[in-house]
Design a protein around this motif. Structure first.
Motif, short mmCIF file in Angstrom:
data_model
loop_
_atom_site.label_atom_id
_atom_site.label_comp_id
_atom_site.label_asym_id
_atom_site.label_seq_id
_atom_site.Cartn_x
_atom_site.Cartn_y
_atom_site.Cartn_z
N PHE A 237 0.84 -1.20 0.00
CA PHE A 237 0.00 0.00 0.00
C PHE A 237 0.87 1.25 0.00
O PHE A 237 0.62 2.20 -0.74
CB PHE A 237 -0.92 0.01 1.22
CG PHE A 237 -1.66 1.30 1.40
CD1 PHE A 237 -2.70 1.66 0.56
CD2 PHE A 237 -1.29 2.20 2.40
CE1 PHE A 237 -3.37 2.86 0.70
CE2 PHE A 237 -1.94 3.41 2.55
CZ PHE A 237 -2.99 3.74 1.71
N MET A 238 1.91 1.27 0.84
CA MET A 238 2.81 2.41 0.92
C MET A 238 3.47 2.69 -0.44
O MET A 238 3.54 3.83 -0.88
CB MET A 238 3.87 2.16 1.98
CG MET A 238 4.96 3.23 2.09
SD MET A 238 6.38 2.91 1.01
CE MET A 238 7.06 1.45 1.78
N LEU A 239 3.91 1.64 -1.11
CA LEU A 239 4.56 1.79 -2.41
C LEU A 239 3.60 2.40 -3.43
O LEU A 239 3.95 3.33 -4.16
CB LEU A 239 5.05 0.43 -2.91
CG LEU A 239 5.71 0.41 -4.30
CD1 LEU A 239 7.00 1.22 -4.28
CD2 LEU A 239 5.99 -1.03 -4.73
N LEU A 240 2.36 1.89 -3.45
CA LEU A 240 1.37 2.39 -4.41
C LEU A 240 0.91 3.80 -4.06
O LEU A 240 0.78 4.66 -4.93
CB LEU A 240 0.18 1.44 -4.46
CG LEU A 240 0.44 0.03 -4.99
CD1 LEU A 240 -0.78 -0.85 -4.81
CD2 LEU A 240 0.86 0.06 -6.46
N LYS A 241 0.67 4.05 -2.77
CA LYS A 241 0.11 5.33 -2.32
C LYS A 241 1.13 6.46 -2.34
O LYS A 241 0.81 7.60 -2.74
CB LYS A 241 -0.44 5.16 -0.89
CG LYS A 241 -0.71 6.45 -0.12
CD LYS A 241 -1.96 7.15 -0.63
CE LYS A 241 -2.27 8.38 0.22
NZ LYS A 241 -1.42 9.55 -0.08
N MET A 242 2.35 6.20 -1.87
CA MET A 242 3.30 7.27 -1.62
C MET A 242 4.42 7.38 -2.65
O MET A 242 5.21 8.31 -2.59
CB MET A 242 3.87 7.11 -0.20
CG MET A 242 2.78 7.02 0.85
SD MET A 242 3.38 6.91 2.52
CE MET A 242 3.83 8.61 2.84
N ILE A 243 4.48 6.43 -3.57
CA ILE A 243 5.50 6.49 -4.62
C ILE A 243 4.84 6.45 -6.01
O ILE A 243 5.01 7.38 -6.81
CB ILE A 243 6.51 5.32 -4.51
CG1 ILE A 243 7.22 5.37 -3.15
CG2 ILE A 243 7.51 5.38 -5.66
CD1 ILE A 243 8.11 6.57 -2.93
N VAL A 244 4.06 5.41 -6.28
CA VAL A 244 3.48 5.24 -7.62
C VAL A 244 2.44 6.32 -7.93
O VAL A 244 2.49 6.95 -9.00
CB VAL A 244 2.85 3.83 -7.78
CG1 VAL A 244 2.23 3.68 -9.17
CG2 VAL A 244 3.89 2.74 -7.55
#
Length: 320
Positions: A237-244
């Motif tokens: 979730f962090m990767l999708l929300k805060m980077i992608v």
């Protein structure tokens, strides 16, 4: 907004958050104290910094791109809605949980963390633009957000129709009032007397440190902090929300003519941690969501690292 400068500023943010964390663990701030601080920040300090940034700090000059920011903010939220709908399907098969994740993608912490971060990285004058984002955020939350919440309700409870006033009433809060008042004063070019401007400005100065202390206290209250960081789904979730998601926004905005710092600010808005409003409304309706509460804590902590990473990705995208 270099990655190194961003990291330096986020270390400063982390140190103030750590003060709140230590204050709670040392019993200097109680749960009731947290509630008081949160109320003061939401109803006094944040509205004050919004008003002062939109009216007092811009007195005599119209900020660059002041009209275009409304369209840019709407475009950024549209990107968040569409990507949130898509990404939520990778995180859960359960319909209610997917809707919770969609809200977590869209409704970030633009006030308590967004204002301090933008002030540190871009300057206090850019809180003017954050206020526009917060204004559209509130409109979106109490329309689309309420729609999502209604879809989570059991069918028998959906049948219980509330009055229009009951649905509109939450939109009337000090943050929205401050945005509207500031917009009216700004558009009309009204000069605010110094006897009024000075205390508002002083109160607004308290918003940044107090907001970060509140985040630290909230993290300090969590008894099973380590268990949150063992949840693999949180990392996805962090990767999708805060980077992608922020990267997609930057790619889209690259083709829209605008000042560079407005593009940077828009990226920061989407790279912020999950906001608390979805959790508040879920709790109010009796809908339990550990994903939301865990996501707020997890993303608030890791934002110290993810924002400098996103700053490097921003430079990479803009250089291509």
């Amino acid at each position: 907004m270099s990655p190194l400068h961003t990291l330096e500023q986020m270390v400063v943010v982390l140190m103030i958050i750590a003060v709140g964390f230590a204050a709670y663990r040392l019993k200097m701030i109680s749960d009731s104290g947290l509630k008081t601080l949160s109320r003061l920040t939401a109803d006094v300090f944040n509205p004050a910094i919004i008003f002062s940034s939109m009216v007092i700090h811009t007195e005599g000059k119209r900020p660059e791109f002041s009209r275009g920011i409304f369209a840019v903010a709407a475009l950024v939220f549209l990107v968040a809605i569409l990507t949130g709908w898509l990404f939520a399907r990778f995180l859960s098969k359960d319909r209610v949980r997917r809707l919770v994740y969609q809200m977590m993608f869209i409704f970030s912490n633009l006030g308590f963390i967004g204002i301090p971060v933008v002030t540190s990285l871009l300057g206090s004058e850019y809180v003017f633009y954050v206020a526009i984002y917060i204004f559209e955020y509130n409109l979106l939350f109490y329309t689309l957000g309420i729609y999502y919440l209604d879809q989570m309700e059991p069918s028998e409870r959906k049948a219980e129709k509330g009055s229009l006033w009951k649905k509109v009433r939450p939109m009337i809060n000090m943050g929205t009032i401050a945005c509207l008042a500031a917009l009216i004063v700004f558009v009309c070019g009204v000069k605010v007397p110094n006897v009024i401007a000075s205390p508002i400005s002083y109160l607004g100065d308290a918003a940044v440190p107090v907001s970060l202390i509140i985040i630290g206290v909230s993290v300090g209250r969590e008894k099973n902090l380590l268990s949150i960081f063992k949840d693999r789904r949180m990392y996805l979730f962090m990767l999708l929300k805060m980077i992608v998601l922020p990267a997609i926004c930057v790619i889209v905005l690259r083709f829209v003519p605008m000042p560079e710092k407005i593009r940077q600010l828009s990226m920061i808005m989407m790279a912020m941690p999950v906001g608390t409003m979805p959790l508040v409304m879920l709790s109010e309706r009796g809908i339990r969501s550990e994903e939301c509460s865990n996501g707020i804590i997890f993303t608030s902590v890791v934002s110290i690292v993810t924002l400098p990473v996103m700053a490097a990705i921003y430079q990479l995208i803009m250089s291509i």
